[in-house]
Design a protein around this motif. Structure first.
Motif, PDB file in Angstrom:
ATOM      1  N   GLN A  98    -117.970  16.088  28.485  1.00 12.59           N
ATOM      2  CA  GLN A  98    -116.945  15.169  27.994  1.00 12.59           C
ATOM      3  C   GLN A  98    -116.920  15.151  26.465  1.00 12.59           C
ATOM      4  O   GLN A  98    -117.968  15.159  25.803  1.00 12.59           O
ATOM      5  CB  GLN A  98    -117.210  13.754  28.519  1.00 12.59           C
ATOM      6  CG  GLN A  98    -116.970  13.593  30.009  1.00 12.59           C
ATOM      7  CD  GLN A  98    -115.513  13.831  30.387  1.00 12.59           C
ATOM      8  OE1 GLN A  98    -114.609  13.140  29.934  1.00 12.59           O
ATOM      9  NE2 GLN A  98    -115.303  14.849  31.215  1.00 12.59           N
ATOM     10  N   SER A 101    -111.812  16.541  33.783  1.00 18.70           N
ATOM     11  CA  SER A 101    -111.270  17.154  32.580  1.00 18.70           C
ATOM     12  C   SER A 101    -112.107  16.709  31.380  1.00 18.70           C
ATOM     13  O   SER A 101    -112.560  15.558  31.321  1.00 18.70           O
ATOM     14  CB  SER A 101    -109.812  16.711  32.394  1.00 18.70           C
ATOM     15  OG  SER A 101    -109.343  17.047  31.108  1.00 18.70           O
ATOM     16  N   ARG A 107    -111.462  15.645  28.487  1.00 20.74           N
ATOM     17  CA  ARG A 107    -110.975  14.518  27.697  1.00 20.74           C
ATOM     18  C   ARG A 107    -110.782  13.244  28.531  1.00 20.74           C
ATOM     19  O   ARG A 107    -110.244  12.264  28.016  1.00 20.74           O
ATOM     20  CB  ARG A 107    -109.665  14.895  27.007  1.00 20.74           C
ATOM     21  CG  ARG A 107    -109.817  15.961  25.924  1.00 20.74           C
ATOM     22  CD  ARG A 107    -108.537  16.066  25.089  1.00 20.74           C
ATOM     23  NE  ARG A 107    -108.224  14.809  24.431  1.00 20.74           N
ATOM     24  CZ  ARG A 107    -108.675  14.453  23.231  1.00 20.74           C
ATOM     25  NH1 ARG A 107    -109.498  15.259  22.565  1.00 20.74           N
ATOM     26  NH2 ARG A 107    -108.340  13.302  22.686  1.00 20.74           N
ATOM     27  N   LEU A 108    -111.213  13.261  29.771  1.00 15.24           N
ATOM     28  CA  LEU A 108    -110.981  12.082  30.616  1.00 15.24           C
ATOM     29  C   LEU A 108    -111.532  10.811  29.961  1.00 15.24           C
ATOM     30  O   LEU A 108    -110.811   9.828  29.767  1.00 15.24           O
ATOM     31  CB  LEU A 108    -111.621  12.288  31.993  1.00 15.24           C
ATOM     32  CG  LEU A 108    -111.294  11.248  33.091  1.00 15.24           C
ATOM     33  CD1 LEU A 108    -111.617  11.820  34.464  1.00 15.24           C
ATOM     34  CD2 LEU A 108    -112.017   9.930  32.926  1.00 15.24           C
ATOM     35  N   ASP A 126    -109.892   9.894  26.283  1.00 11.22           N
ATOM     36  CA  ASP A 126    -108.513   9.420  26.312  1.00 11.22           C
ATOM     37  C   ASP A 126    -108.384   8.074  27.020  1.00 11.22           C
ATOM     38  O   ASP A 126    -107.695   7.162  26.538  1.00 11.22           O
ATOM     39  CB  ASP A 126    -107.615  10.451  26.994  1.00 11.22           C
ATOM     40  CG  ASP A 126    -107.436  11.708  26.160  1.00 11.22           C
ATOM     41  OD1 ASP A 126    -107.938  11.748  25.022  1.00 11.22           O
ATOM     42  OD2 ASP A 126    -106.791  12.662  26.647  1.00 11.22           O
ATOM     43  N   CYS A 127    -109.042   7.926  28.163  1.00 15.10           N
ATOM     44  CA  CYS A 127    -108.897   6.695  28.936  1.00 15.10           C
ATOM     45  C   CYS A 127    -109.599   5.525  28.262  1.00 15.10           C
ATOM     46  O   CYS A 127    -109.112   4.388  28.296  1.00 15.10           O
ATOM     47  CB  CYS A 127    -109.414   6.900  30.354  1.00 15.10           C
ATOM     48  SG  CYS A 127    -108.378   8.018  31.329  1.00 15.10           S
ATOM     49  N   PHE A 155    -104.997   7.168  36.251  1.00 19.13           N
ATOM     50  CA  PHE A 155    -104.557   8.493  35.809  1.00 19.13           C
ATOM     51  C   PHE A 155    -104.395   9.405  37.021  1.00 19.13           C
ATOM     52  O   PHE A 155    -104.724   9.044  38.154  1.00 19.13           O
ATOM     53  CB  PHE A 155    -105.570   9.085  34.819  1.00 19.13           C
ATOM     54  CG  PHE A 155    -107.006   8.976  35.280  1.00 19.13           C
ATOM     55  CD1 PHE A 155    -107.584   9.949  36.078  1.00 19.13           C
ATOM     56  CD2 PHE A 155    -107.770   7.889  34.902  1.00 19.13           C
ATOM     57  CE1 PHE A 155    -108.901   9.843  36.504  1.00 19.13           C
ATOM     58  CE2 PHE A 155    -109.095   7.764  35.329  1.00 19.13           C
ATOM     59  CZ  PHE A 155    -109.657   8.745  36.135  1.00 19.13           C
ATOM     60  N   TYR A 176    -104.526  13.316  39.172  1.00 18.32           N
ATOM     61  CA  TYR A 176    -105.565  14.259  39.579  1.00 18.32           C
ATOM     62  C   TYR A 176    -104.941  15.526  40.137  1.00 18.32           C
ATOM     63  O   TYR A 176    -103.750  15.571  40.470  1.00 18.32           O
ATOM     64  CB  TYR A 176    -106.491  13.636  40.624  1.00 18.32           C
ATOM     65  CG  TYR A 176    -105.865  13.417  41.988  1.00 18.32           C
ATOM     66  CD1 TYR A 176    -106.036  14.343  43.023  1.00 18.32           C
ATOM     67  CD2 TYR A 176    -105.109  12.281  42.254  1.00 18.32           C
ATOM     68  CE1 TYR A 176    -105.470  14.141  44.269  1.00 18.32           C
ATOM     69  CE2 TYR A 176    -104.538  12.064  43.498  1.00 18.32           C
ATOM     70  CZ  TYR A 176    -104.728  12.994  44.504  1.00 18.32           C
ATOM     71  OH  TYR A 176    -104.155  12.796  45.744  1.00 18.32           O
ATOM     72  N   GLN A 200    -100.960  11.749  33.658  1.00 17.41           N
ATOM     73  CA  GLN A 200    -101.633  12.988  33.306  1.00 17.41           C
ATOM     74  C   GLN A 200    -102.829  13.166  34.234  1.00 17.41           C
ATOM     75  O   GLN A 200    -103.527  12.202  34.554  1.00 17.41           O
ATOM     76  CB  GLN A 200    -102.094  12.967  31.850  1.00 17.41           C
ATOM     77  CG  GLN A 200    -102.729  14.281  31.396  1.00 17.41           C
ATOM     78  CD  GLN A 200    -102.837  14.376  29.887  1.00 17.41           C
ATOM     79  OE1 GLN A 200    -102.072  13.744  29.150  1.00 17.41           O
ATOM     80  NE2 GLN A 200    -103.772  15.168  29.407  1.00 17.41           N
ATOM     81  N   TYR A 234    -106.463  14.083  35.024  1.00 21.62           N
ATOM     82  CA  TYR A 234    -107.751  14.217  34.346  1.00 21.62           C
ATOM     83  C   TYR A 234    -108.893  14.525  35.309  1.00 21.62           C
ATOM     84  O   TYR A 234    -110.037  14.668  34.869  1.00 21.62           O
ATOM     85  CB  TYR A 234    -108.100  12.913  33.618  1.00 21.62           C
ATOM     86  CG  TYR A 234    -107.331  12.658  32.344  1.00 21.62           C
ATOM     87  CD1 TYR A 234    -107.636  13.358  31.170  1.00 21.62           C
ATOM     88  CD2 TYR A 234    -106.320  11.715  32.293  1.00 21.62           C
ATOM     89  CE1 TYR A 234    -106.956  13.110  29.987  1.00 21.62           C
ATOM     90  CE2 TYR A 234    -105.635  11.454  31.119  1.00 21.62           C
ATOM     91  CZ  TYR A 234    -105.949  12.157  29.973  1.00 21.62           C
ATOM     92  OH  TYR A 234    -105.270  11.915  28.804  1.00 21.62           O
ATOM     93  N   TYR A 235    -108.617  14.612  36.585  1.00 24.68           N
ATOM     94  CA  TYR A 235    -109.683  14.712  37.593  1.00 24.68           C
ATOM     95  C   TYR A 235    -109.305  15.798  38.587  1.00 24.68           C
ATOM     96  O   TYR A 235    -108.125  15.944  38.941  1.00 24.68           O
ATOM     97  CB  TYR A 235    -109.803  13.363  38.309  1.00 24.68           C
ATOM     98  CG  TYR A 235    -111.023  13.184  39.200  1.00 24.68           C
ATOM     99  CD1 TYR A 235    -112.162  12.554  38.728  1.00 24.68           C
ATOM    100  CD2 TYR A 235    -111.024  13.617  40.520  1.00 24.68           C
ATOM    101  CE1 TYR A 235    -113.279  12.371  39.534  1.00 24.68           C
ATOM    102  CE2 TYR A 235    -112.139  13.448  41.336  1.00 24.68           C
ATOM    103  CZ  TYR A 235    -113.256  12.814  40.842  1.00 24.68           C
ATOM    104  OH  TYR A 235    -114.352  12.634  41.649  1.00 24.68           O
TER     105      TYR A 235
END
Length: 342
Positions: free
Chosen positions: A27, A95, A97-98, A101-102, A116, A118, A208, A210-211
């Motif tokens: 991450q 991802s 940037r999960l 960003d979150c 978000f 997936y 978006q 992220y997973y």
């Protein structure tokens, strides 16, 4: 104290665990803790957890007797120190940037929940990915307080049951006593129903992905479970209770409750036909008796499939409304045999 705690129940996941944890360690926001809860694994997963903890001080391991993923997640919450919590599965991937960003969105808007999207992809028993991923995104986008969220709940309803597509403020979970129950299947959905019944301040929805959710043979969702049919009903009842508990929802979303029962019945019948023991006739009769429950009959009358394409769904509901239960079960069996079980 870490900014974000990643809680991972681990059970018989040795072939996938290393890739999952590596995606967490990679991450871009480094101030995290990774809580691996070994739920009595016998395939070497526990030893692998310990080895990865030696490699990275951010990894902590909890070993417990096998008690199910709900108990493992509760143990993780009890040990967590992060401001926010992410629940991840031991065979999935994140991802890079999960978290960054979150977490930024959560802090910017003072959100209790960040939602978000997936990607879903199949994998073989060794962990190798098969085919192209399918992307699923939230229907909502933006920042919602509790009232605005419930005003848009019809859109949210279609994206509700994926626990690992949310980040939660830990203080919010603790303050409202939000814990996982003992259902062997469906407990993720029940937990989320309890989350949305609680007085959250804001939720941020991000369209978006992220997973990455890994669909693999031999996972818990694809195993024989004698309680699966009753669990489906328990989830539908909890959804009904959720709608009844929220003043903004009462009188507006009863059709969604009926649809939830219809979907529960459909999933329960498929599960019975695919996983229950005994010959075909025995499984067909068990599924038929299940459909005769009074609460299902009420739901079949009120279920609204408006917006669904013409096809098996509408035809199935017509059969159920007219009490053609055995015909419905045989039709489901025929679709499964033809490859239409999903």
């Amino acid at each position: 104290m870490a900014d974000v705690s990643l809680i991972v129940p681990v059970y018989q996941a040795a072939a996938f665990l290393r890739a999952a944890v590596d995606s967490m360690r990679a991450q871009t926001h480094a101030d995290i803790e990774i809580l691996l809860v070994d739920d009595g694994s016998t395939d070497g997963s526990g030893a692998l957890c310990d080895a990865m903890a030696l490699e990275d001080a951010r990894v902590r391991v909890i070993h417990q007797r096998n008690a199910g993923s709900g108990a493992a997640r509760n143990a993780g919450m009890d040990a967590a120190q992060g401001e926010y919590i992410l629940f991840c599965d031991a065979d999935d991937r994140l991802s890079p940037r999960l978290v960054e960003d979150c977490l930024a969105l959560a802090r910017l808007y003072g959100a209790d929940i960040v939602e978000f999207g997936y990607e879903s992809v199949r994998a073989d028993a060794t962990g190798s990915l098969l085919g192209k991923p399918v992307c699923e995104l939230p229907r909502l986008c933006g920042v919602y307080d509790r009232e605005a969220f419930w005003n848009h709940f019809r859109e949210e309803h279609t994206f509700m049951c994926s626990l690992w597509t949310r980040m939660f403020r830990r203080a919010f979970l603790c303050r409202n006593g939000l814990r996982f129950g003992c259902l062997s299947t469906g407990q993720d959905a029940v937990f989320l129903f309890d989350v949305y019944a609680a007085p959250f301040q804001r939720i941020v929805c991000v369209r978006q992905a992220y997973y990455t959710y890994i669909r693999r043979a031999g996972s818990a969702t694809g195993a024989y479970n004698p309680a699966r049919m009753d669990n489906e009903m328990a989830v539908a009842r909890r959804f009904e209770a959720l709608i009844a508990s929220c003043p903004q929802a009462r009188g507006r979303y009863e059709d969604l409750v009926a649809r939830q029962f219809f979907l529960a019945a459909n999933r329960a019948v498929k599960s019975c036909l695919k996983y229950e023991r005994g010959g075909v006739l025995r499984r067909v009769e068990k599924a038929r008796r299940f459909l005769e429950r009074e609460e299902l009959a009420r739901a079949f009358v009120h279920a609204d499939l408006t917006g669904w394409p013409a096809g098996p769904g509408r035809l199935a509901l017509a059969m159920l409304r007219h009490g053609m239960y055995r015909l419905f079960v045989w039709a489901v069996l025929a679709r499964m045999a033809a490859g239409g079980a999903r």
